[in-house]
Design a protein around this motif. Structure first.
Motif, mmCIF file in Angstrom:
data_model
loop_
_atom_site.group_PDB
_atom_site.id
_atom_site.type_symbol
_atom_site.label_atom_id
_atom_site.label_comp_id
_atom_site.label_asym_id
_atom_site.label_seq_id
_atom_site.Cartn_x
_atom_site.Cartn_y
_atom_site.Cartn_z
ATOM 1 N N LEU A 25 0.837 -1.196 0.000
ATOM 2 C CA LEU A 25 0.000 0.000 0.000
ATOM 3 C C LEU A 25 0.872 1.246 0.000
ATOM 4 O O LEU A 25 1.720 1.427 0.880
ATOM 5 C CB LEU A 25 -0.914 -0.006 1.229
ATOM 6 C CG LEU A 25 -1.805 1.221 1.432
ATOM 7 C CD1 LEU A 25 -2.761 1.386 0.270
ATOM 8 C CD2 LEU A 25 -2.571 1.095 2.740
ATOM 9 N N VAL A 26 0.652 2.099 -0.991
ATOM 10 C CA VAL A 26 1.358 3.376 -1.072
ATOM 11 C C VAL A 26 0.321 4.480 -0.896
ATOM 12 O O VAL A 26 -0.604 4.602 -1.711
ATOM 13 C CB VAL A 26 2.097 3.540 -2.410
ATOM 14 C CG1 VAL A 26 2.826 4.882 -2.450
ATOM 15 C CG2 VAL A 26 3.080 2.394 -2.623
ATOM 16 N N ALA A 27 0.451 5.260 0.154
ATOM 17 C CA ALA A 27 -0.471 6.360 0.422
ATOM 18 C C ALA A 27 0.265 7.673 0.234
ATOM 19 O O ALA A 27 1.343 7.875 0.789
ATOM 20 C CB ALA A 27 -1.016 6.252 1.846
ATOM 21 N N GLN A 28 -0.328 8.575 -0.556
ATOM 22 C CA GLN A 28 0.376 9.821 -0.830
ATOM 23 C C GLN A 28 -0.600 10.955 -1.110
ATOM 24 O O GLN A 28 -1.685 10.746 -1.656
ATOM 25 C CB GLN A 28 1.316 9.658 -2.026
ATOM 26 C CG GLN A 28 0.621 9.264 -3.316
ATOM 27 C CD GLN A 28 1.595 9.034 -4.453
ATOM 28 O OE1 GLN A 28 2.759 9.418 -4.373
ATOM 29 N NE2 GLN A 28 1.131 8.429 -5.527
ATOM 30 N N GLU A 29 -0.193 12.133 -0.688
ATOM 31 C CA GLU A 29 -0.951 13.326 -1.028
ATOM 32 C C GLU A 29 -0.625 13.716 -2.461
ATOM 33 O O GLU A 29 0.518 13.616 -2.908
ATOM 34 C CB GLU A 29 -0.586 14.483 -0.095
ATOM 35 C CG GLU A 29 -0.944 14.251 1.360
ATOM 36 C CD GLU A 29 -0.446 15.355 2.258
ATOM 37 O OE1 GLU A 29 0.186 16.294 1.735
ATOM 38 O OE2 GLU A 29 -0.664 15.273 3.471
ATOM 39 N N ILE A 30 -1.650 14.138 -3.186
ATOM 40 C CA ILE A 30 -1.460 14.607 -4.557
ATOM 41 C C ILE A 30 -1.843 16.074 -4.584
ATOM 42 O O ILE A 30 -3.020 16.416 -4.492
ATOM 43 C CB ILE A 30 -2.318 13.801 -5.549
ATOM 44 C CG1 ILE A 30 -1.936 12.327 -5.469
ATOM 45 C CG2 ILE A 30 -2.151 14.322 -6.958
ATOM 46 C CD1 ILE A 30 -2.791 11.434 -6.325
ATOM 47 N N ALA A 31 -0.855 16.936 -4.657
ATOM 48 C CA ALA A 31 -1.130 18.360 -4.494
ATOM 49 C C ALA A 31 -0.580 19.203 -5.636
ATOM 50 O O ALA A 31 -0.238 20.360 -5.452
ATOM 51 C CB ALA A 31 -0.553 18.847 -3.160
ATOM 52 N N GLY A 32 -0.461 18.589 -6.823
ATOM 53 C CA GLY A 32 -0.030 19.357 -7.980
ATOM 54 C C GLY A 32 -1.133 20.282 -8.459
ATOM 55 O O GLY A 32 -2.286 20.172 -8.046
ATOM 56 N N GLY A 33 -0.785 21.203 -9.345
ATOM 57 C CA GLY A 33 -1.795 22.138 -9.842
ATOM 58 C C GLY A 33 -1.433 22.720 -11.185
ATOM 59 O O GLY A 33 -0.276 22.671 -11.627
ATOM 60 N N ILE A 34 -2.447 23.258 -11.862
ATOM 61 C CA ILE A 34 -2.283 23.987 -13.127
ATOM 62 C C ILE A 34 -3.099 25.266 -13.003
ATOM 63 O O ILE A 34 -4.245 25.230 -12.535
ATOM 64 C CB ILE A 34 -2.794 23.163 -14.329
ATOM 65 C CG1 ILE A 34 -1.949 21.907 -14.538
ATOM 66 C CG2 ILE A 34 -2.807 24.009 -15.607
ATOM 67 C CD1 ILE A 34 -2.508 20.978 -15.610
ATOM 68 N N TYR A 35 -2.519 26.390 -13.422
ATOM 69 C CA TYR A 35 -3.296 27.629 -13.394
ATOM 70 C C TYR A 35 -2.906 28.505 -14.579
ATOM 71 O O TYR A 35 -1.854 28.327 -15.200
ATOM 72 C CB TYR A 35 -3.094 28.382 -12.081
ATOM 73 C CG TYR A 35 -1.715 28.972 -11.901
ATOM 74 C CD1 TYR A 35 -1.452 30.310 -12.219
ATOM 75 C CD2 TYR A 35 -0.655 28.194 -11.406
ATOM 76 C CE1 TYR A 35 -0.184 30.845 -12.050
ATOM 77 C CE2 TYR A 35 0.606 28.722 -11.233
ATOM 78 C CZ TYR A 35 0.845 30.065 -11.557
ATOM 79 O OH TYR A 35 2.093 30.599 -11.407
ATOM 80 N N GLY A 36 -3.770 29.466 -14.895
ATOM 81 C CA GLY A 36 -3.493 30.361 -16.002
ATOM 82 C C GLY A 36 -4.653 31.288 -16.262
ATOM 83 O O GLY A 36 -5.595 31.384 -15.470
#
Length: 281
Positions: free
Chosen positions: A185-196
């Protein structure tokens, strides 16, 4: 994959209704997002089919029987050997209340099978001790407001399928293999983003961010605000194609609004990637 105009608009219509409503609900309820994915370490078989019936997470202390919460998942048979070399199956993607997760549990049905290299199909027997489900403990898994948290289930086929040493050809085929799931089990936060920003803002574009670096591709949706600004947050790392679809009609004395696409947008976890201004006219 290149979208045909008609297909893109049809897809957009469906995703817009679901995506925008979810975005609004998330803002209103201060939610996070929870994803559950399955991937596999290869094994020496042609096919391994898991009969996954339910997926649950535990929110309270270990021995509290009332801590389990059922996740929105459609029961299905998954050939785990399709999800190797970076590919994964998205099992769950749902808005979820921020807080701690203690465990995750997969409930398997009786129709688990393995197909050997010679094409023979065998039923996988599950030991009686696992009829309550495959439980995996989580250590310090915390969902935070506005972020996506991913639980990646890495299924090890080679270790999970055990051949009985006393089985011989001609014996009951149901008795040859046991299923004893070994899952990392791999638990991870995913906090990437795209803006424009997109111009003119009067085009009121709906926007799709399509993660094309995986198969099948993930699609996320949002809309530009009154100033033309937009932002995707809590999305996985990878390479994206961002597509823009005007929903308004240009005034009669102006050039018509057009669709546009920005490609090669790279998202890194815990960072927001800026996209150059996109013009729809």
């Amino acid at each position: 994959m290149t979208f045909k105009p008609l297909f893109s608009l049809a897809l957009l219509a469906g995703i817009t209704l679901a995506g925008c409503s979810k975005d609004n609900e998330s803002d209103a309820q201060n939610t996070s997002k929870l994803e559950v994915r399955l991937m596999d370490a290869p094994g020496d078989f042609n096919r391994v089919s898991l009969d996954v019936q339910k997926i649950e997470v535990h929110l309270k202390e270990e021995n509290d029987p009332n801590g389990w919460q059922l996740l929105p998942f459609t029961p299905q048979a998954l050939n785990v050997l399709e999800y190797v070399n970076g590919r994964s199956a998205l099992l769950v993607s749902t808005d979820f209340a921020p807080g701690d997760l203690k465990e995750i549990r997969l409930i398997l049905g009786p129709n688990n099978t393995v197909t050997t290299r010679d094409g023979e199909v065998y039923t996988l027997k599950t030991p009686s001790g696992q009829t309550s489900g495959v439980k995996l403990k989580l250590d310090k898994a915390t969902l935070r407001q506005g972020e996506t948290f991913q639980l990646l289930l890495d299924f090890d086929v080679a270790k999970s399928i055990v051949e009985r040493g006393n089985w011989k050809p001609g014996n009951d085929k149901k008795e040859r293999f046991l299923l004893k799931p070994v899952i990392r089990l791999v638990a991870q936060e995913i906090a990437g983003g795209i803006y424009g920003t997109v111009t003119p803002a009067a085009a009121l574009p709906q926007i799709l961010a399509i993660r094309s670096s995986i198969t099948p591709a993930d699609t996320f949706s949002t809309a530009a605000d009154a100033s033309g600004a937009y932002r995707f947050q809590g999305i996985p790392s990878g390479t994206y194609r961002v597509e823009f679809f005007p929903t308004a009609t240009a005034p009669a004395n102006q050039q018509a609004y057009r669709t546009a696409t920005a490609t090669g947008i790279v998202v890194v976890n815990n960072q927001a990637t800026s996209v150059p201004t996109v013009k729809l006219q």
